[in-house]
Design a protein around this motif. Structure first.
Motif, short mmCIF file in Angstrom:
data_model
loop_
_atom_site.label_atom_id
_atom_site.label_comp_id
_atom_site.label_asym_id
_atom_site.label_seq_id
_atom_site.Cartn_x
_atom_site.Cartn_y
_atom_site.Cartn_z
N ASP A 68 0.49 -1.17 0.07
CA ASP A 68 -0.03 -0.11 0.04
C ASP A 68 0.97 1.15 -0.05
N VAL A 69 2.19 1.13 0.51
CA VAL A 69 3.13 2.30 0.31
C VAL A 69 4.25 1.76 -0.54
N ALA A 70 5.01 2.91 -1.02
CA ALA A 70 6.26 2.74 -1.57
C ALA A 70 7.56 2.75 -0.85
N ILE A 89 4.75 -11.92 8.74
CA ILE A 89 5.37 -10.90 8.30
C ILE A 89 5.96 -11.30 6.82
N LEU A 90 5.54 -10.87 5.59
CA LEU A 90 6.09 -11.19 4.36
C LEU A 90 7.39 -10.41 4.13
N PHE A 91 7.26 -9.03 4.25
CA PHE A 91 8.32 -8.04 4.03
C PHE A 91 8.49 -6.99 4.63
N LYS A 92 9.20 -5.99 4.75
CA LYS A 92 9.14 -4.81 5.38
C LYS A 92 9.82 -3.60 4.43
N ILE A 93 9.10 -2.39 4.38
CA ILE A 93 9.65 -1.38 3.58
C ILE A 93 10.28 -0.60 4.83
N ASP A 94 11.11 0.48 4.50
CA ASP A 94 11.90 1.38 5.33
C ASP A 94 10.94 2.52 5.89
N ALA A 163 -3.53 -14.44 4.33
CA ALA A 163 -4.30 -15.70 4.84
C ALA A 163 -3.47 -16.73 5.10
N ASP A 164 -3.84 -18.12 5.55
CA ASP A 164 -2.99 -19.21 5.56
C ASP A 164 -2.61 -19.63 3.91
N GLY A 165 -1.20 -19.65 4.08
CA GLY A 165 -0.50 -20.09 2.72
C GLY A 165 0.93 -19.98 2.54
N TYR A 166 1.26 -19.75 1.32
CA TYR A 166 2.74 -19.87 1.31
C TYR A 166 3.11 -18.91 0.00
N VAL A 167 4.29 -18.21 0.06
CA VAL A 167 4.53 -17.46 -1.26
C VAL A 167 5.55 -18.27 -2.05
N THR A 168 5.21 -17.93 -3.20
CA THR A 168 5.89 -19.14 -4.45
C THR A 168 6.42 -18.14 -5.39
N ASN A 169 7.35 -18.61 -5.83
CA ASN A 169 8.43 -17.93 -7.01
C ASN A 169 8.80 -16.62 -6.28
N LEU A 170 9.41 -16.56 -5.08
CA LEU A 170 10.06 -15.59 -4.46
C LEU A 170 11.22 -14.86 -5.06
N ALA A 171 11.11 -13.67 -5.65
CA ALA A 171 12.19 -12.99 -5.90
C ALA A 171 12.87 -11.81 -5.47
N LEU A 172 11.69 -11.50 -4.56
CA LEU A 172 12.10 -9.84 -3.83
C LEU A 172 13.21 -10.30 -2.82
N ARG A 173 14.06 -9.23 -2.98
CA ARG A 173 15.13 -9.08 -1.90
C ARG A 173 15.38 -7.96 -1.35
N LYS A 174 16.21 -7.97 -0.30
CA LYS A 174 16.56 -6.75 0.59
C LYS A 174 17.03 -5.50 -0.22
N ARG A 177 13.24 -1.55 -4.29
CA ARG A 177 12.37 -0.64 -4.10
C ARG A 177 11.24 -1.04 -4.93
N VAL A 178 10.04 -0.97 -4.10
CA VAL A 178 8.79 -1.26 -4.52
C VAL A 178 7.88 -0.11 -4.57
N SER A 179 7.01 -0.46 -5.45
CA SER A 179 5.83 0.55 -5.43
C SER A 179 4.41 0.19 -5.21
N ASN A 180 3.53 1.07 -5.05
CA ASN A 180 2.18 0.91 -4.76
C ASN A 180 1.23 0.75 -5.80
N LEU A 181 1.59 0.58 -7.05
CA LEU A 181 1.05 0.81 -8.09
C LEU A 181 0.12 -0.83 -8.43
N PRO A 182 -0.93 -0.77 -8.90
CA PRO A 182 -2.00 -2.17 -9.01
C PRO A 182 -1.30 -3.16 -9.93
N LEU A 183 -0.50 -2.68 -10.85
CA LEU A 183 0.05 -3.46 -11.94
C LEU A 183 1.39 -3.80 -11.61
N SER A 184 1.92 -3.67 -10.31
CA SER A 184 3.12 -3.97 -10.22
C SER A 184 3.34 -4.74 -8.81
#
Length: 313
Positions: A68-70, A89-94, A163-174, A177-184
């Motif tokens: 929801d935030v970049a 927790i899946l990941f944290k943003i600064d 929800a209960d589940g798992y992350v697949t095809n994880l490529a995100l790394r520390k 830079r992420v954005s809150n664009l719905p298509l990203s």
């Protein structure tokens, strides 16, 4: 199965002819053809709508995770394909820029409350105007709303499992830079709270299927085994029957009889939860019609289950 039954009949006919129980005349010579037609018309063709069979597929809901935030990712504590509980927790943003914004608004709000208190005291002594008090109150309320928004932004720097589940095809790394664009979306989360098993049934065989009817399924993932279940629902629409909103006139297409999809539920929910998304198999649905053919369908399904040990397709 029809070949087996016909061979059994031929074997019995051969024995009866050899024992001279029946004469080997023209009728008995053509009787195998008559038996074949009777089996086809009276049993095997009606079996397709009394106990229809079709391919089964295990499907799970996939959620595209978009923050929801970049900002810059500072931590990714999850591992791919590891079970997670809702809220983990899946990941944290600064959070630094959002925390700074919150502190600035808190200071402004504190000052505005002091001014509001002073204006209220002046009005109570007759030295101030009611308009000034109302104006300060409105400014304080506006800052309070901005404070709530800033706090929400700060909280959203920690992205949690929906929800209960798992992350697949994880490529995100520390450091990414992420954005809150719905298509990203930055990762794909597979929801395991609900296992969807769909069975494709030809339209000509689906007429008598109804919720609650018994089902048997076998999967490539578990060869040699047959699992009971029941029909949950028959989906009332497929894509070929869906009208799309557009500014164009009707575009004729070559109409084909696509199969309907029946959603089923396994009795063994623990096994259903262990099935990977994309697991395939075969399923037979037992309606209240042509019950004499149910036992044949059960035998055929068990043959498929055994062949799954060697048949990869």
């Amino acid at each position: 199965m029809i070949v087996v039954l016909l061979n059994v009949y031929l074997a019995l006919l051969f024995i009866l002819v050899k024992l001279r129980v029946v004469p080997f005349n023209l009728f008995w010579k053509v009787s195998p053809v008559i038996v074949l037609l009777l089996l086809l018309v009276g049993l095997f063709i009606p079996m397709n709508w009394g106990a229809p069979q079709g391919p089964a597929l295990v499907v799970r809901q996939s959620i595209a995770i978009v923050p929801d935030v970049a900002g810059e990712v500072i931590d990714v504590p999850v591992a791919a394909n590891t079970p997670l509980k809702a809220g983990e927790i899946l990941f944290k943003i600064d959070p630094t820029p959002y925390r700074s914004q919150l502190k600035a608004l808190e200071a402004q709000y504190k000052l505005q409350e002091q001014r509001l208190s002073q204006m209220t005291q002046l009005q109570s002594t007759g030295s101030g105007r009611a308009f000034d008090v109302e104006q300060r109150q409105a400014e304080a309320d506006q800052l309070k709303a901005q404070l709530e928004g800033a706090q929400w932004n700060l909280d959203k720097t920690v992205i949690r499992a929906p929800a209960d589940g798992y992350v697949t095809n994880l490529a995100l790394r520390k450091g990414a830079r992420v954005s809150n664009l719905p298509l990203s979306p930055v990762m794909s989360f597979v929801d395991t709270a609900d296992t969807i098993i769909g069975v494709e049934i030809n339209q000509i065989d689906a007429r008598y299927i109804a919720p609650g009817q018994p089902v048997e399924l076998t999967f490539k993932f578990a060869p040699g085994q047959v699992f009971p279940g029941q029909v949950e629902s028959v989906l009332q629409a497929i894509s070929t029957g869906q009208a799309q909103v557009s500014g164009a006139a009707v575009t004729p297409i070559a109409i084909q009889s696509a199969p309907f999809v029946v959603r089923v539920k396994l009795d063994d929910q623990a096994f259903a939860a262990s099935l990977p998304a994309g697991a395939t198999g075969d399923a037979a649905i037992f309606t209240d019609r042509v019950k004499a053919a149910h036992i044949i369908r059960k035998v055929l399904l068990r043959q498929i289950a055994i062949l799954n040990y060697v048949n990869p397709f």
